[in-house]
Motif scaffolding. Sequence first.
Motif, PDB file in Angstrom:
ATOM      1  N   ARG A 147       2.312   4.195   1.182  1.00 49.95           N
ATOM      2  CA  ARG A 147       2.474   5.424   1.710  1.00 49.95           C
ATOM      3  C   ARG A 147       3.960   5.841   2.647  1.00 49.95           C
ATOM      4  NH1 ARG A 147       3.582  -0.718   2.931  1.00 49.95           N
ATOM      5  NH2 ARG A 147       5.483  -0.835   3.981  1.00 49.95           N
ATOM      6  N   ASP A 201       0.567   6.127   9.110  1.00 52.52           N
ATOM      7  CA  ASP A 201       1.518   5.780   8.663  1.00 52.52           C
ATOM      8  C   ASP A 201       1.961   7.111   7.168  1.00 52.52           C
ATOM      9  OD1 ASP A 201       0.792   3.588   7.245  1.00 52.52           O
ATOM     10  OD2 ASP A 201       2.320   2.330   8.231  1.00 52.52           O
ATOM     11  N   ASN A 248      -4.212   8.484   6.608  1.00 46.50           N
ATOM     12  CA  ASN A 248      -4.552   7.255   6.663  1.00 46.50           C
ATOM     13  C   ASN A 248      -4.787   6.840   8.180  1.00 46.50           C
ATOM     14  OD1 ASN A 248      -1.636   6.642   7.271  1.00 46.50           O
ATOM     15  ND2 ASN A 248      -1.476   4.875   6.196  1.00 46.50           N
ATOM     16  N   ARG A 268       0.888  -1.725  -0.025  1.00 46.09           N
ATOM     17  CA  ARG A 268       0.109  -0.265   0.324  1.00 46.09           C
ATOM     18  C   ARG A 268       1.024   1.162   0.104  1.00 46.09           C
ATOM     19  NH1 ARG A 268      -0.125   2.220   5.153  1.00 46.09           N
ATOM     20  NH2 ARG A 268       0.216   0.543   6.404  1.00 46.09           N
ATOM     21  N   GLY A 271      -7.445   3.819  10.949  1.00 46.87           N
ATOM     22  CA  GLY A 271      -5.543   3.435  10.146  1.00 46.87           C
ATOM     23  C   GLY A 271      -4.264   3.425  10.646  1.00 46.87           C
ATOM     24  N   HIS A 272      -3.200   2.709   9.826  1.00 50.04           N
ATOM     25  CA  HIS A 272      -2.008   2.940   9.951  1.00 50.04           C
ATOM     26  C   HIS A 272      -1.620   4.060  10.822  1.00 50.04           C
ATOM     27  CE1 HIS A 272      -1.823  -1.636   9.587  1.00 50.04           C
ATOM     28  NE2 HIS A 272      -2.229  -1.293   9.041  1.00 50.04           N
TER      29      HIS A 272
END
Length: 275
Positions: free
Chosen positions: A56, A106, A95, A54, A103-104
Amino acid sequence: MSMDQSAIKEIKESQTTAELAAIIGNAKLDMPLLATPDSFRIHSLEKYLPGRNRYRGLMETVALEDFTSYCLEFGGDESACFVDPQRMTARTVFNLGSVLEPGHADFTAKLSLIQTAELKDLLQLNGERCKQKRMAEFMEDYADNITCYSSDGEAIPNSKAVAAIRRLTIESSRKEEHETQDFNTSRSALEKIEARSDEGLPAGFRFECTPYNGLDARSFDLRLSILTGGDAPTLTARIKRLEATQEDMGRELQEKLAGAFKPSKINTYIGSFAA
């Protein structure tokens, strides 16, 4: 025939690894994972794939316009921007997600505004004990930014204010009183030291400049004081309500970002965020 302990350990590790692999496979994760027998740690195989699982990372810039453009390109309803007025920075988390679906956090972008040369020199002057030459040269160098005024608030031409600072006169007077009674004697002394100039000393000046690239021009009001205790007079210029001005600049940054983010769903906040 009996097996030694190392063989038994390897069989157990193989069985456990197979069970973990089955669990990972049934979970149908987006990220490819592999279980290995070294303490049964889980390892990511993303680095061996053609691309990352993904998008990031961190984008950093000192340009307000580039920061807003990048945020508008990648921001959405799962994004939020946090403004730190003390450091004049902003950080957008794309995110972040929601409370129910976090979300993460990051994938971020950071803006760090840089002070202009005018503001740097002004802050260096603030509170500094200056000799006449240093103060006069500062006022001459930034004549286009400075408006001097008298104690009555009347504007003073910069050339006249600089001449007054270069030609200071220190006057000193001393007054003593003596009193004698039958049983006591008293003595008091009053010393008065005054700095003046035939040109008319300014009480302060306003310094107008763009404090940070991307922000509006702002006027800083400074109080001018003369210290006469040493061998030669020294001058200090102190910015009035500096902390309040810094807070105003932080709010201005937030307002500019909030206005730029209107086409998107990015909310702005004063503060910081740590995942």
